[in-house]
Design a protein around this motif. Structure first.
Motif, PDB file in Angstrom:
ATOM      1  N   GLY A  97       0.818  -1.197   0.000  1.00 37.64           N
ATOM      2  CA  GLY A  97       0.000   0.000   0.000  1.00 37.64           C
ATOM      3  C   GLY A  97       0.858   1.256   0.000  1.00 37.64           C
ATOM      4  O   GLY A  97       2.072   1.199  -0.229  1.00 37.64           O
ATOM      5  N   GLN A  98       0.218   2.381   0.268  1.00 32.69           N
ATOM      6  CA  GLN A  98       0.934   3.662   0.299  1.00 32.69           C
ATOM      7  C   GLN A  98       1.394   3.974   1.714  1.00 32.69           C
ATOM      8  O   GLN A  98       0.620   3.889   2.659  1.00 32.69           O
ATOM      9  CB  GLN A  98       0.048   4.797  -0.215  1.00 32.69           C
ATOM     10  N   PHE A  99       2.658   4.342   1.831  1.00 35.27           N
ATOM     11  CA  PHE A  99       3.252   4.635   3.130  1.00 35.27           C
ATOM     12  C   PHE A  99       3.095   6.122   3.431  1.00 35.27           C
ATOM     13  O   PHE A  99       3.480   6.972   2.628  1.00 35.27           O
ATOM     14  CB  PHE A  99       4.728   4.253   3.132  1.00 35.27           C
ATOM     15  N   ASP A 100       2.524   6.440   4.589  1.00 38.58           N
ATOM     16  CA  ASP A 100       2.305   7.839   4.976  1.00 38.58           C
ATOM     17  C   ASP A 100       2.750   8.065   6.415  1.00 38.58           C
ATOM     18  O   ASP A 100       2.840   7.128   7.213  1.00 38.58           O
ATOM     19  CB  ASP A 100       0.831   8.216   4.840  1.00 38.58           C
ATOM     20  N   VAL A 101       3.012   9.324   6.724  1.00 39.57           N
ATOM     21  CA  VAL A 101       3.424   9.707   8.068  1.00 39.57           C
ATOM     22  C   VAL A 101       2.454  10.753   8.595  1.00 39.57           C
ATOM     23  O   VAL A 101       2.005  11.639   7.862  1.00 39.57           O
ATOM     24  CB  VAL A 101       4.872  10.263   8.074  1.00 39.57           C
ATOM     25  N   ILE A 102       2.106  10.633   9.873  1.00 39.37           N
ATOM     26  CA  ILE A 102       1.198  11.569  10.537  1.00 39.37           C
ATOM     27  C   ILE A 102       1.885  12.095  11.789  1.00 39.37           C
ATOM     28  O   ILE A 102       2.379  11.328  12.615  1.00 39.37           O
ATOM     29  CB  ILE A 102      -0.141  10.894  10.908  1.00 39.37           C
ATOM     30  N   PHE A 103       1.934  13.412  11.918  1.00 34.11           N
ATOM     31  CA  PHE A 103       2.544  14.061  13.081  1.00 34.11           C
ATOM     32  C   PHE A 103       4.006  13.641  13.283  1.00 34.11           C
ATOM     33  O   PHE A 103       4.483  13.558  14.405  1.00 34.11           O
ATOM     34  CB  PHE A 103       1.743  13.779  14.355  1.00 34.11           C
ATOM     35  N   ALA A 152       4.009   8.999  13.695  1.00 29.07           N
ATOM     36  CA  ALA A 152       3.092   7.883  13.445  1.00 29.07           C
ATOM     37  C   ALA A 152       3.104   7.532  11.963  1.00 29.07           C
ATOM     38  O   ALA A 152       2.888   8.385  11.108  1.00 29.07           O
ATOM     39  CB  ALA A 152       1.680   8.260  13.890  1.00 29.07           C
ATOM     40  N   PHE A 153       3.380   6.263  11.666  1.00 24.64           N
ATOM     41  CA  PHE A 153       3.467   5.808  10.289  1.00 24.64           C
ATOM     42  C   PHE A 153       2.330   4.831   9.986  1.00 24.64           C
ATOM     43  O   PHE A 153       2.006   3.972  10.806  1.00 24.64           O
ATOM     44  CB  PHE A 153       4.818   5.136  10.038  1.00 24.64           C
ATOM     45  N   TYR A 154       1.747   4.981   8.791  1.00 23.19           N
ATOM     46  CA  TYR A 154       0.619   4.139   8.412  1.00 23.19           C
ATOM     47  C   TYR A 154       0.777   3.645   6.978  1.00 23.19           C
ATOM     48  O   TYR A 154       1.386   4.313   6.137  1.00 23.19           O
ATOM     49  CB  TYR A 154      -0.702   4.919   8.533  1.00 23.19           C
ATOM     50  N   ASP A 162      12.496   8.688   1.741  1.00 22.69           N
ATOM     51  CA  ASP A 162      12.426   8.169   0.379  1.00 22.69           C
ATOM     52  C   ASP A 162      11.145   7.387   0.106  1.00 22.69           C
ATOM     53  O   ASP A 162      10.838   7.101  -1.056  1.00 22.69           O
ATOM     54  CB  ASP A 162      13.628   7.259   0.092  1.00 22.69           C
ATOM     55  N   ILE A 163      10.408   7.015   1.142  1.00 18.99           N
ATOM     56  CA  ILE A 163       9.240   6.160   0.920  1.00 18.99           C
ATOM     57  C   ILE A 163       7.919   6.836   1.262  1.00 18.99           C
ATOM     58  O   ILE A 163       6.860   6.303   0.923  1.00 18.99           O
ATOM     59  CB  ILE A 163       9.360   4.847   1.724  1.00 18.99           C
ATOM     60  N   VAL A 164       7.939   7.987   1.918  1.00 21.04           N
ATOM     61  CA  VAL A 164       6.689   8.661   2.289  1.00 21.04           C
ATOM     62  C   VAL A 164       5.903   9.032   1.030  1.00 21.04           C
ATOM     63  O   VAL A 164       6.436   9.614   0.089  1.00 21.04           O
ATOM     64  CB  VAL A 164       6.980   9.919   3.128  1.00 21.04           C
ATOM     65  N   GLY A 165       4.633   8.653   1.027  1.00 20.07           N
ATOM     66  CA  GLY A 165       3.763   8.963  -0.095  1.00 20.07           C
ATOM     67  C   GLY A 165       3.903   8.031  -1.272  1.00 20.07           C
ATOM     68  O   GLY A 165       3.300   8.259  -2.324  1.00 20.07           O
ATOM     69  N   LYS A 166       4.684   6.955  -1.113  1.00 14.07           N
ATOM     70  CA  LYS A 166       4.932   6.039  -2.227  1.00 14.07           C
ATOM     71  C   LYS A 166       4.402   4.646  -1.901  1.00 14.07           C
ATOM     72  O   LYS A 166       4.177   4.295  -0.750  1.00 14.07           O
ATOM     73  CB  LYS A 166       6.424   5.986  -2.546  1.00 14.07           C
ATOM     74  N   LYS A 167       4.247   3.848  -2.951  1.00 12.11           N
ATOM     75  CA  LYS A 167       3.753   2.485  -2.799  1.00 12.11           C
ATOM     76  C   LYS A 167       4.899   1.582  -2.356  1.00 12.11           C
ATOM     77  O   LYS A 167       5.979   1.605  -2.947  1.00 12.11           O
ATOM     78  CB  LYS A 167       3.167   1.981  -4.114  1.00 12.11           C
ATOM     79  N   VAL A 168       4.643   0.798  -1.315  1.00  8.97           N
ATOM     80  CA  VAL A 168       5.691  -0.064  -0.760  1.00  8.97           C
ATOM     81  C   VAL A 168       5.127  -1.440  -0.411  1.00  8.97           C
ATOM     82  O   VAL A 168       3.914  -1.632  -0.333  1.00  8.97           O
ATOM     83  CB  VAL A 168       6.319   0.555   0.513  1.00  8.97           C
TER      84      VAL A 168
END
Length: 221
Positions: free
Chosen positions: A36-42, A45-47, A74-80
């Protein structure tokens, strides 16, 4: 006789309890594979968000291995693709490895529609060329060419041969010249930068230019 029955019943109860504990432990420490897509919050917190929109919290550990990228930026907002252990108690996955998923693209697609590919992990194929006056002094740029389209790429090795130690035997320093005029497969991310020109004795931003930032390289035999 009654004592034997009681002991047998106790033994059976212990076995059942041990099985319950074992099954529970397996559920808590179950290995999972997620995409899925890797995202960071605050910032902490990684989701991971899958195609159905479900979010799973991801824990980054000191020994988490990054494949295709150097780290979180390098991976935030990208498919992993993530492999890890699901911790049922906290409802999170302790990531053992995080691998960037590179989608296939052509040089023509990046040139004609750069905005659709900015900051996305893609895979390109083509011939590596040097465009400029003098390679030895770096007066030019490196480009990947395919079907008469060209995109500027970053370097991943020294431009010139590094000096080998005096006691080194069969020293073969890897340089960009190793890949020049050869077919290569590149993994990387298209990035946008401001383009400046020296006008009226000062640098002025006159537009933007695009650079394919290479993270992995392979020669095509």
């Amino acid at each position: 006789m009654r004592m034997k029955i009681q002991k047998k019943a106790q033994m059976t109860a212990y076995i059942i309890l041990a099985l319950i504990i074992f099954i529970a432990a397996c559920q808590i420490n179950k290995q999972v594979k997620l995409t899925g897509q890797f995202d960071v919050i605050f910032e902490q917190a990684f989701y991971l968000t899958n195609e159905q929109g479900k979010k799973t919290e991801i824990k980054i550990l000191p020994d988490t291995k990054f494949i295709g990228g150097q780290g979180i930026l390098d991976i935030v907002g990208k498919k992993v693709k993530i492999i890890g252990i699901f911790d049922k108690k906290f409802g999170a996955v302790n990531a053992s490895s995080i691998e960037l998923i590179f989608s296939d693209a052509s040089v023509a697609e990046l040139v004609n529609n750069p905005s659709q590919h900015i900051n996305k992990a893609v895979q390109l194929k083509g011939e590596l060329k040097f465009v400029g006056e003098d390679y030895s002094i770096g007066n030019g740029k490196l480009v990947l060419e395919d079907n008469n389209y060209q995109i500027q790429v970053s370097t991943w090795a020294p431009m010139a041969v590094a000096q080998c130690p005096p006691d080194a035997k069969d020293c073969k320093a890897l340089t960009m010249a190793t890949y020049l005029n050869k077919q290569v497969k590149l993994h990387g991310v298209l990035k946008e930068f401001p383009k400046g020109e020296y006008i009226n004795e000062k640098w002025t931003v006159v537009g933007t230019y695009y650079l394919f930032d290479v993270t992995n390289i392979a020669l095509i035999q």
